[in-house]
Structure formats: structure tokens, C-alpha cells
Design a protein around this motif. Structure first.
Motif, PDB file in Angstrom:
ATOM      1  N   MET A 143       2.266   4.129 -13.113  1.00  0.00           N
ATOM      2  CA  MET A 143       1.204   5.087 -13.421  1.00  0.00           C
ATOM      3  C   MET A 143       0.757   4.981 -14.878  1.00  0.00           C
ATOM      4  O   MET A 143       0.568   5.983 -15.574  1.00  0.00           O
ATOM      5  CB  MET A 143       1.650   6.508 -13.073  1.00  0.00           C
ATOM      6  CG  MET A 143       1.858   6.709 -11.584  1.00  0.00           C
ATOM      7  SD  MET A 143       2.402   8.376 -11.138  1.00  0.00           S
ATOM      8  CE  MET A 143       4.098   8.342 -11.730  1.00  0.00           C
ATOM      9  N   ALA A 194       0.827  -1.208   0.000  1.00  0.00           N
ATOM     10  CA  ALA A 194       0.000   0.000   0.000  1.00  0.00           C
ATOM     11  C   ALA A 194       0.860   1.256   0.000  1.00  0.00           C
ATOM     12  O   ALA A 194       0.570   2.232  -0.701  1.00  0.00           O
ATOM     13  CB  ALA A 194      -0.936  -0.015   1.208  1.00  0.00           C
ATOM     14  N   GLN A 195       1.932   1.241   0.787  1.00  0.00           N
ATOM     15  CA  GLN A 195       2.831   2.395   0.832  1.00  0.00           C
ATOM     16  C   GLN A 195       3.538   2.597  -0.503  1.00  0.00           C
ATOM     17  O   GLN A 195       3.728   3.723  -0.967  1.00  0.00           O
ATOM     18  CB  GLN A 195       3.852   2.205   1.959  1.00  0.00           C
ATOM     19  CG  GLN A 195       3.233   2.242   3.354  1.00  0.00           C
ATOM     20  CD  GLN A 195       4.217   1.888   4.448  1.00  0.00           C
ATOM     21  OE1 GLN A 195       5.269   1.305   4.195  1.00  0.00           O
ATOM     22  NE2 GLN A 195       3.869   2.216   5.686  1.00  0.00           N
ATOM     23  N   ASP A 207      -7.289  -3.307  -4.436  1.00  0.00           N
ATOM     24  CA  ASP A 207      -7.486  -1.865  -4.396  1.00  0.00           C
ATOM     25  C   ASP A 207      -8.794  -1.622  -5.135  1.00  0.00           C
ATOM     26  O   ASP A 207      -9.870  -1.738  -4.558  1.00  0.00           O
ATOM     27  CB  ASP A 207      -6.289  -1.077  -4.942  1.00  0.00           C
ATOM     28  CG  ASP A 207      -5.737  -1.637  -6.260  1.00  0.00           C
ATOM     29  OD1 ASP A 207      -6.437  -2.425  -6.917  1.00  0.00           O
ATOM     30  OD2 ASP A 207      -4.630  -1.266  -6.617  1.00  0.00           O
ATOM     31  N   GLU A 208      -8.773  -1.396  -6.457  1.00  0.00           N
ATOM     32  CA  GLU A 208     -10.055  -1.349  -7.169  1.00  0.00           C
ATOM     33  C   GLU A 208     -10.429  -2.711  -7.742  1.00  0.00           C
ATOM     34  O   GLU A 208     -11.569  -2.926  -8.132  1.00  0.00           O
ATOM     35  CB  GLU A 208     -10.032  -0.296  -8.283  1.00  0.00           C
ATOM     36  CG  GLU A 208      -9.012  -0.550  -9.374  1.00  0.00           C
ATOM     37  CD  GLU A 208      -7.723   0.226  -9.140  1.00  0.00           C
ATOM     38  OE1 GLU A 208      -7.039   0.533 -10.117  1.00  0.00           O
ATOM     39  OE2 GLU A 208      -7.423   0.532  -7.977  1.00  0.00           O
ATOM     40  N   LEU A 246       2.462   1.671  -3.548  1.00  0.00           N
ATOM     41  CA  LEU A 246       1.534   2.097  -4.593  1.00  0.00           C
ATOM     42  C   LEU A 246       0.807   3.384  -4.244  1.00  0.00           C
ATOM     43  O   LEU A 246       0.089   3.942  -5.069  1.00  0.00           O
ATOM     44  CB  LEU A 246       0.514   0.983  -4.866  1.00  0.00           C
ATOM     45  CG  LEU A 246       1.088  -0.360  -5.321  1.00  0.00           C
ATOM     46  CD1 LEU A 246      -0.037  -1.370  -5.529  1.00  0.00           C
ATOM     47  CD2 LEU A 246       1.903  -0.209  -6.599  1.00  0.00           C
ATOM     48  N   GLN A 247       0.961   3.827  -2.984  1.00  0.00           N
ATOM     49  CA  GLN A 247       0.313   5.043  -2.492  1.00  0.00           C
ATOM     50  C   GLN A 247      -1.202   4.985  -2.696  1.00  0.00           C
ATOM     51  O   GLN A 247      -1.816   5.933  -3.199  1.00  0.00           O
ATOM     52  CB  GLN A 247       0.915   6.283  -3.162  1.00  0.00           C
ATOM     53  CG  GLN A 247       2.387   6.470  -2.848  1.00  0.00           C
ATOM     54  CD  GLN A 247       2.960   7.748  -3.427  1.00  0.00           C
ATOM     55  OE1 GLN A 247       2.458   8.280  -4.406  1.00  0.00           O
ATOM     56  NE2 GLN A 247       4.016   8.263  -2.819  1.00  0.00           N
ATOM     57  N   CYS A 248      -1.774   3.854  -2.307  1.00  0.00           N
ATOM     58  CA  CYS A 248      -3.226   3.709  -2.347  1.00  0.00           C
ATOM     59  C   CYS A 248      -3.641   2.726  -1.266  1.00  0.00           C
ATOM     60  O   CYS A 248      -2.805   2.011  -0.697  1.00  0.00           O
ATOM     61  CB  CYS A 248      -3.698   3.219  -3.722  1.00  0.00           C
ATOM     62  SG  CYS A 248      -3.180   1.542  -4.124  1.00  0.00           S
ATOM     63  N   LYS A 249      -4.922   2.706  -0.960  1.00  0.00           N
ATOM     64  CA  LYS A 249      -5.430   1.785   0.040  1.00  0.00           C
ATOM     65  C   LYS A 249      -5.455   0.372  -0.520  1.00  0.00           C
ATOM     66  O   LYS A 249      -5.934   0.133  -1.633  1.00  0.00           O
ATOM     67  CB  LYS A 249      -6.844   2.189   0.474  1.00  0.00           C
ATOM     68  CG  LYS A 249      -7.440   1.271   1.540  1.00  0.00           C
ATOM     69  CD  LYS A 249      -8.847   1.702   1.917  1.00  0.00           C
ATOM     70  CE  LYS A 249      -9.437   0.771   2.959  1.00  0.00           C
ATOM     71  NZ  LYS A 249     -10.831   1.139   3.312  1.00  0.00           N
ATOM     72  N   VAL A 250      -4.917  -0.569   0.228  1.00  0.00           N
ATOM     73  CA  VAL A 250      -4.927  -1.972  -0.171  1.00  0.00           C
ATOM     74  C   VAL A 250      -5.562  -2.781   0.952  1.00  0.00           C
ATOM     75  O   VAL A 250      -5.105  -2.738   2.098  1.00  0.00           O
ATOM     76  CB  VAL A 250      -3.506  -2.499  -0.465  1.00  0.00           C
ATOM     77  CG1 VAL A 250      -3.552  -3.992  -0.811  1.00  0.00           C
ATOM     78  CG2 VAL A 250      -2.859  -1.719  -1.600  1.00  0.00           C
ATOM     79  N   ASP A 251      -6.644  -3.462   0.654  1.00  0.00           N
ATOM     80  CA  ASP A 251      -7.312  -4.319   1.633  1.00  0.00           C
ATOM     81  C   ASP A 251      -6.818  -5.750   1.472  1.00  0.00           C
ATOM     82  O   ASP A 251      -6.521  -6.208   0.369  1.00  0.00           O
ATOM     83  CB  ASP A 251      -8.831  -4.282   1.431  1.00  0.00           C
ATOM     84  CG  ASP A 251      -9.411  -2.910   1.713  1.00  0.00           C
ATOM     85  OD1 ASP A 251      -8.986  -2.286   2.705  1.00  0.00           O
ATOM     86  OD2 ASP A 251     -10.260  -2.451   0.931  1.00  0.00           O
ATOM     87  N   LYS A 260       0.030   0.188 -11.931  1.00  0.00           N
ATOM     88  CA  LYS A 260      -0.144   1.140 -10.829  1.00  0.00           C
ATOM     89  C   LYS A 260       1.190   1.796 -10.471  1.00  0.00           C
ATOM     90  O   LYS A 260       1.265   3.012 -10.261  1.00  0.00           O
ATOM     91  CB  LYS A 260      -0.702   0.416  -9.603  1.00  0.00           C
ATOM     92  CG  LYS A 260      -2.135  -0.064  -9.763  1.00  0.00           C
ATOM     93  CD  LYS A 260      -3.149   1.035  -9.508  1.00  0.00           C
ATOM     94  CE  LYS A 260      -3.236   1.366  -8.039  1.00  0.00           C
ATOM     95  NZ  LYS A 260      -4.381   2.279  -7.763  1.00  0.00           N
TER      96      LYS A 260
END
Length: 209
Positions: A99, A33-34, A180-181, A36-41, A96
Motif C-alpha cells: 500500500m 487478484a485476491q 490493473d491500472e 492485491l484485493q483488486c481486479k486483475v485482467d 500495491k
């Protein structure tokens, strides 16, 4: 030090290995998550102690196209660790990280830049997992320089299979589903030698020195 027969490992020993796997996978997901700088569940990882021949089935079959990052494990615990991804997961992660700049037309479907990005992803994830093992067991553990391969699962798994005959008859597979998505699949395969199982468990007070 008390010897462990991995073939006859008790439920108590296995529960400890599962806990190590759960914490390690959680820390690795945080690192992802850090990066990719996005929320990862992350779902609760599935942890299994398997014979080598069973691993191919667990990752989708021997002919499943996969990307894998392989590292040797050195220090007070020795063996190897592999992080495997199916192609959908690998392509999503590299897109991701870059980018969307990757083209996915190169060796094994990846350009040199994309392979480098995947190597960094796998290295950080596997390194995070090993760091958590080191913190929990208070043992010195460090990875070797990683290598990457894109091939059928059966061909990829032949790499640890060579060492597998030396280290024992079981290996630890941790399947992690994270998202993520979209939902992604990753697999950690830890192949410590039998003495390393003993060292991990004795460091936690589960068996006597």
C-alpha cells in the motif's frame, strides 16, 4: 511408459502443454487478484517451448534487469519453476501489496521488507500454477522453499541453466500480460525433466503407460 523425445515433440503434445500453461497462468492471475484485493485482467498467455538460449531474448534481452522467484519442483514431477518480472512490474506489485509503504532503496533497488513481499507474491503465483498442474494431471507436485534474485536476465537464467543440461534441451516459457491500472509482464519458466513430460501426458491419456 512411452518415452518422449522433447526435441521431436509432436503438435499434439505441445497443445496439451499449452493448455496446461493457459489454465495454470489463469489460476495464478486469480491468486494475484485476491492477494492485491483488486481486479486483475489477463491476456491469453503466450506459451512457447524454447531452447535455453532463446529465453533471454523472449524476456527482453540478457541485460534486462529482472526480479525472479525460483522454486524447485518435487514429487511425481521434478524440475524447477521460475517466475520472472521486469523491474516496472516488480515495483508496481510490491507497492500495491505494501500500500505504497515501500521505499525501493535497498538491495537491487528493494528493501528487505519489499523483497519479502515480492517473495510472497512469487511464491503464491508459482504455487498456484503448480497446484493447477497437480489438479489437472492428478499427480503429487509440490514446490521447495523459494529464493529471490534481482539481476540481469542472463545472470538469473544461469540458475536453471545449470539444471537445464541435466533435464533436456527444451523448457516451457509462459508469458502472461496482466493489468490493473497499468499493464504488467510476468514470465513462468517450467523446466521439468524428460520423464516428467511423460508422466504429465500419460496422466492425461495422451500417451500410454
Amino acid at each position: 511408459m512411452e518415452e518422449i523425445n522433447v526435441e521431436k515433440m509432436s503438435r499434439e503434445y505441445f497443445d496439451i502443454l499449452k493448455e496446461l500453461g493457459n489454465i495454470g497462468a489463469g489460476n495464478a492471475t486469480t491468486a494475484l487478484a485476491q492477494m492485491l484485493q483488486c481486479k486483475v485482467d489477463m491476456r491469453v498467455p503466450q506459451v512457447k517451448l524454447l531452447e535455453f538460449k532463446e529465453v533471454g531474448e523472449m524476456v527482453g534481452g540478457a541485460e534486462q534487469q529482472m526480479t525472479a522467484i525460483y522454486l524447485g519442483v518435487e514429487g511425481e514431477i521434478t524440475g524447477s519453476i521460475m517466475f520472472l518480472m521486469d523491474m516496472t512490474t516488480a515495483k508496481h506489485l510490491v507497492s500495491k501489496m505494501l500500500m505504497g509503504m515501500g521505499s525501493s532503496h535497498g538491495i537491487g533497488g528493494f528493501t528487505e521488507m519489499e523483497l519479502s513481499a515480492l517473495l510472497e507474491i512469487g511464491n503464491i503465483i508459482a504455487g498456484s500454477y503448480l497446484n493447477s498442474l497437480s489438479d489437472l494431471t492428478r499427480l503429487t507436485i509440490y514446490p521447495t522453499i523459494p529464493s529471490i534474485a534481482t539481476d540481469m536476465a542472463g545472470a538469473i537464467l544461469s540458475v536453471p541453466a545449470i539444471e537445464f543440461g541435466v533435464y533436456g534441451d527444451k523448457l516451457l516459457l509462459i508469458q502472461t500480460q496482466f493489468s490493473d491500472e497499468i499493464e504488467l509482464n510476468g514470465y513462468f519458466i517450467l523446466v521439468p525433466d524428460v520423464d516428467s513430460y511423460s508422466k504429465m501426458l500419460s496422466s492425461l491419456g495422451i500417451i500410454s503407460q
